[in-house]
Design an enzyme around this catalytic site. Structure first.
Site, PDB file in Angstrom:
ATOM      1  N   LEU A  80      94.210  23.567  -8.668  1.00 27.90           N
ATOM      2  CA  LEU A  80      94.272  23.957  -7.257  1.00 27.90           C
ATOM      3  C   LEU A  80      93.641  22.869  -6.406  1.00 27.90           C
ATOM      4  CD1 LEU A  80      93.347  27.681  -7.835  1.00 27.90           C
ATOM      5  CD2 LEU A  80      95.544  26.838  -6.971  1.00 27.90           C
ATOM      6  N   ARG A 125      97.344  26.084 -13.339  1.00 27.99           N
ATOM      7  CA  ARG A 125      97.663  25.073 -12.332  1.00 27.99           C
ATOM      8  C   ARG A 125      96.373  24.584 -11.724  1.00 27.99           C
ATOM      9  NH1 ARG A 125     102.257  22.759 -12.479  1.00 27.99           N
ATOM     10  NH2 ARG A 125     102.016  22.008 -10.362  1.00 27.99           N
ATOM     11  N   GLU A 152      84.577  36.605 -23.586  1.00 25.74           N
ATOM     12  CA  GLU A 152      85.212  36.464 -22.262  1.00 25.74           C
ATOM     13  C   GLU A 152      85.498  37.838 -21.676  1.00 25.74           C
ATOM     14  OE1 GLU A 152      88.422  33.624 -21.817  1.00 25.74           O
ATOM     15  OE2 GLU A 152      87.856  32.638 -23.677  1.00 25.74           O
ATOM     16  N   ASP A 162      87.014  22.720 -13.668  1.00 21.36           N
ATOM     17  CA  ASP A 162      85.995  23.445 -14.438  1.00 21.36           C
ATOM     18  C   ASP A 162      84.570  23.120 -13.974  1.00 21.36           C
ATOM     19  OD1 ASP A 162      87.987  24.668 -15.977  1.00 21.36           O
ATOM     20  OD2 ASP A 162      88.086  22.961 -17.324  1.00 21.36           O
ATOM     21  N   HIS A 189      86.174  30.033 -18.201  1.00 28.15           N
ATOM     22  CA  HIS A 189      86.490  28.870 -19.030  1.00 28.15           C
ATOM     23  C   HIS A 189      85.896  29.104 -20.419  1.00 28.15           C
ATOM     24  CE1 HIS A 189      87.482  24.722 -19.957  1.00 28.15           C
ATOM     25  NE2 HIS A 189      86.287  24.624 -20.518  1.00 28.15           N
ATOM     26  N   ARG A 204     102.410  20.383  -3.954  1.00 24.50           N
ATOM     27  CA  ARG A 204     101.319  21.319  -4.218  1.00 24.50           C
ATOM     28  C   ARG A 204     100.908  22.078  -2.960  1.00 24.50           C
ATOM     29  NH1 ARG A 204      96.344  19.393  -7.710  1.00 24.50           N
ATOM     30  NH2 ARG A 204      95.538  18.434  -5.828  1.00 24.50           N
ATOM     31  N   GLY A 209      97.246  37.018 -20.408  1.00 25.31           N
ATOM     32  CA  GLY A 209      96.580  38.002 -19.558  1.00 25.31           C
ATOM     33  C   GLY A 209      95.601  38.926 -20.255  1.00 25.31           C
ATOM     34  N   SER A 210      94.960  38.453 -21.327  1.00 31.92           N
ATOM     35  CA  SER A 210      93.998  39.352 -21.978  1.00 31.92           C
ATOM     36  C   SER A 210      92.737  39.518 -21.118  1.00 31.92           C
ATOM     37  CB  SER A 210      93.648  38.869 -23.389  1.00 31.92           C
ATOM     38  OG  SER A 210      92.886  37.700 -23.355  1.00 31.92           O
TER      39      SER A 210
HETATM   40  C1  GRF Z   1      91.149  32.123 -21.744  1.00 36.26           C
HETATM   41  O1  GRF Z   1      90.607  31.576 -22.916  1.00 36.26           O
HETATM   42  C2  GRF Z   1      90.446  31.579 -20.529  1.00 36.26           C
HETATM   43  O2  GRF Z   1      89.104  31.307 -20.744  1.00 36.26           O
HETATM   44  C3  GRF Z   1      91.200  30.300 -20.268  1.00 36.26           C
HETATM   45  O3  GRF Z   1      92.541  30.596 -20.573  1.00 36.26           O
HETATM   46  C4  GRF Z   1      92.585  31.659 -21.523  1.00 36.26           C
HETATM   47  C5  GRF Z   1      93.426  32.733 -20.917  1.00 36.26           C
HETATM   48  O4  GRF Z   1      93.669  33.791 -21.812  1.00 36.26           O
HETATM   49  N1  GRF Z   1      90.989  29.856 -18.907  1.00 36.26           N
HETATM   50  P1  GRF Z   1      94.277  35.141 -21.271  1.00 36.26           P
HETATM   51  O5  GRF Z   1      95.583  34.796 -20.557  1.00 36.26           O
HETATM   52  O6  GRF Z   1      93.295  35.787 -20.350  1.00 36.26           O
HETATM   53  O7  GRF Z   1      94.539  35.981 -22.497  1.00 36.26           O
END
Ligand code: GRF
Length: 217
Positions: free
Chosen positions: A95, A93, A176, A147, A111, A67, A14-15
């Protein structure tokens, strides 16, 4: 000013969620997080949401036979919170078409590559292995294929010759955390349109535009 309601779907650390929480902490940010859903119990992202006082829900896919059942329950939980935008942030997951269609152009993902290159998993390992010089990350609208979908914002970073996957992942992750809040802000400001499966951003000026250049890290 009414803030745009956002729900965030996570599966882990969850960063990126934290970057969105921090952005929403600014009174001028035009969005607020109304719900965080994890499909995995006990993950760090859920603690981050709780610490920020954001309601959380657990949508465990294992509790459902298929699903469709899982995604119907997910939609039901989302509809109750009435988000205007749903952000996938490390949601691991796939979707299905029905869910993706229901939230079309209101569902975005981040991504860790410059899409459409390096879709899928183990991205940084594959990038280091391929010997490319520039990588980055992408925020895009979600379409049924993995993606895939109109690109909203990208940031680029250099790939250094001595990088391993972890070093590259850390450099990309810093970007990100910049571009996910930026994409949410642009959408919340009503400046993002999808035309012929391309994103147009009203009044996008550099460096606030769709590309952040290499140079960081
Ligand atoms: C990130 O690198 C994001 O791009 C990818 O999964 C990772 C999630 O990291 N889809 P976080 O849980 O947000 O720290």
């Amino acid at each position: 000013m009414a803030r745009m309601k956002v729900a965030v779907l996570i599966s882990g650390r969850g960063s990126n969620l934290q970057a969105l929480i921090d952005a929403c902490g600014d009174a001028d940010f035009p969005a607020e997080i109304v719900l965080v859903i994890s499909n995995v119990p006990g993950v760090q992202g859920l603690s981050r949401a709780e610490k920020a006082g954001i309601p959380t829900a657990l949508g465990k896919h294992k509790d459902f036979e298929d699903r469709e059942g899982f995604e119907d329950a997910l939609t039901e939980t989302l509809v109750e919170a009435a988000p205007e935008l749903v952000c996938l942030a490390g949601f691991m997951r796939m979707l299905g078409d029905g869910f993706v269609r229901r939230w079309r152009d209101r569902l975005i993902n981040i991504h860790p590559s410059l899409l459409p290159a390096f879709k899928g998993v183990h991205v940084h390992e594959r990038i280091v292995e391929a010997g490319v010089r520039i990588s980055g990350c992408t925020v895009h609208f979600v379409r049924p294929a993995v993606d895939d979908g109109p690109i909203i914002v990208q940031a680029a970073v250099p790939v250094h010759p001595d990088d391993d996957a972890d070093a590259l992942a850390a450099r990309v992750l810093r970007q990100e955390h910049r571009i996910y809040p930026l994409a949410v802000r642009l959408i919340a400001e009503g400046r993002v349109r999808v035309v012929d499966e391309h994103v147009l951003i009203d009044g996008a000026l550099m460096p606030e535009g769709v590309l952040m250049n290499p140079g960081e890290g």
